[in-house]
Write an enzyme that holds these catalytic residues in place. Sequence first.
Site, PDB file in Angstrom:
ATOM      1  N   HIS A 142     -12.619  27.051  56.654  1.00  9.83           N
ATOM      2  CA  HIS A 142     -12.492  26.163  57.819  1.00  9.83           C
ATOM      3  C   HIS A 142     -13.742  26.368  58.666  1.00  9.83           C
ATOM      4  CE1 HIS A 142      -8.230  24.792  57.355  1.00  9.83           C
ATOM      5  NE2 HIS A 142      -8.292  25.737  56.442  1.00  9.83           N
ATOM      6  N   CYS A 161      -4.237  24.231  60.247  1.00 10.32           N
ATOM      7  CA  CYS A 161      -2.908  24.648  59.800  1.00 10.32           C
ATOM      8  C   CYS A 161      -2.007  24.710  61.015  1.00 10.32           C
ATOM      9  CB  CYS A 161      -2.960  26.013  59.116  1.00 10.32           C
ATOM     10  SG  CYS A 161      -1.304  26.616  58.679  1.00 10.32           S
ATOM     11  N   ARG A 186      -3.944  16.739  51.904  1.00 14.26           N
ATOM     12  CA  ARG A 186      -2.884  17.721  52.212  1.00 14.26           C
ATOM     13  C   ARG A 186      -3.290  18.599  53.404  1.00 14.26           C
ATOM     14  NH1 ARG A 186      -2.146  22.996  53.254  1.00 14.26           N
ATOM     15  NH2 ARG A 186      -3.723  23.473  51.679  1.00 14.26           N
ATOM     16  N   ASN A 203     -11.103  21.795  57.824  1.00 17.25           N
ATOM     17  CA  ASN A 203     -11.810  22.383  56.686  1.00 17.25           C
ATOM     18  C   ASN A 203     -13.253  21.907  56.744  1.00 17.25           C
ATOM     19  OD1 ASN A 203      -8.870  21.769  55.810  1.00 17.25           O
ATOM     20  ND2 ASN A 203      -9.579  23.296  54.337  1.00 17.25           N
ATOM     21  N   HIS A 206     -12.349  28.770  50.446  1.00 15.36           N
ATOM     22  CA  HIS A 206     -11.661  27.738  51.250  1.00 15.36           C
ATOM     23  C   HIS A 206     -11.987  28.032  52.716  1.00 15.36           C
ATOM     24  CE1 HIS A 206      -7.902  25.224  52.091  1.00 15.36           C
ATOM     25  NE2 HIS A 206      -8.053  25.863  53.233  1.00 15.36           N
TER      26      HIS A 206
END
Length: 289
Positions: free
Chosen positions: A214, A245, A16, A254, A212
């Site tokens: 990056h 994104c 995703r 990521n 999370h």
Amino acid sequence: MTDGDKFVRIHEVGPRDGLQNEPNVISVADKVALIDMLSGSGLRDIEVGSFVSPKWVPQMADSDQVLAQMTPAPEVRYAVLVPNMRGWEGFVAARQPDVTYEVAVFISASEGFSRSNLNCSIAESVERLLPVVQAAQDAGIALRGYISCVTDCPFDGPVAPDAVAQAASLLRAAAPMPLSLGDTIGKATPDRVTAMLRAVLDVAPVDDIAGHFHDTGGQALANIAASMDMGVRAFDSSVAGLGGCPYAPGASGNVATESVLEMLHAQGFETGINEEVIAKAAAFARGLR
Ligand SMILES: CC(C)(COP(=O)([O-])OP(=O)([O-])OC[C@H]1O[C@@H](n2cnc3c(N)ncnc32)[C@H](O)[C@@H]1OP(=O)([O-])[O-])[C@@H](O)C(=O)NCCC(=O)NCCSC(=O)C[C@@](C)(O)CC(=O)[O-]
């Protein structure tokens, strides 16, 4: 360190978060092949798509077909992003029976990114997700809440720890869901992650927190280490470091799942994930770019 402290839960977000930003068209068959490879790796959480507007994120427009065609593993929970009731209805129509899913709602800690990513204010985005939360709860489906821009926003600059805690409170008031704290543009540093976590841990228990990160600034592994020092034991990562994104200029991939596993396993932490299977999936993912 107790045995419980030694287990780290990895949420694979490559299919995703990773693929949403790829400029080339990736077929449903290739997405499904990647997910099916990852399903055999020992991962317990894989994010497989999003039910957002196809005008906003064309790469995810076929998430319904991906959900229908993948071969779910019984021990894996499959996550999807759902911004509004239209997305919820899309997910419900596409899901397979007898599969464990997680519905992820998402807000920003900064107003600038909220406008860019969701076309509304933070407060409006929370209003919009409340019926999704209710629908997921009624259906007995697990929830996850993403907070973006937890240290820096591509539009508003540095983000105060209190703003992140405020966003966490808004989501936790909707439901006591676990939270994933996103360094959306990869500008965080360990000291700022620590300060941010201190504020968030005042409003949510550490067992409900995931990092999370990056890797734009090359600090993702250091930020994971700093989070672990604060007791965090769940992290999102993306096979082959896919990612970015589309609504956050400068957001790169990521942190790579294989790098996170290498670091954690070398330090004696357990993940239950087979590095060889992940390496094969990473090679396959690189071939999609
Ligand atoms: C929220 C909206 C829809 C508002 O977008 P909008 O344009 O303000 O909303 P709208 O209600 O006016 O809808 C516009 C059009 O989209 C349709 N629509 C509306 N909703 C849906 C839906 N669910 N599924 C399919 N179609 C939908 C709707 O029907 C309409 O179609 P039209 O009438 O023009 O033909 C839009 O801003 C959006 O989709 N944003 C999502 C952007 C996104 O997915 N970004 C990436 C994920 S977040 C991320 O990556 C960060 C994260 C989570 O990884 C953590 C981190 O690193 O920070």
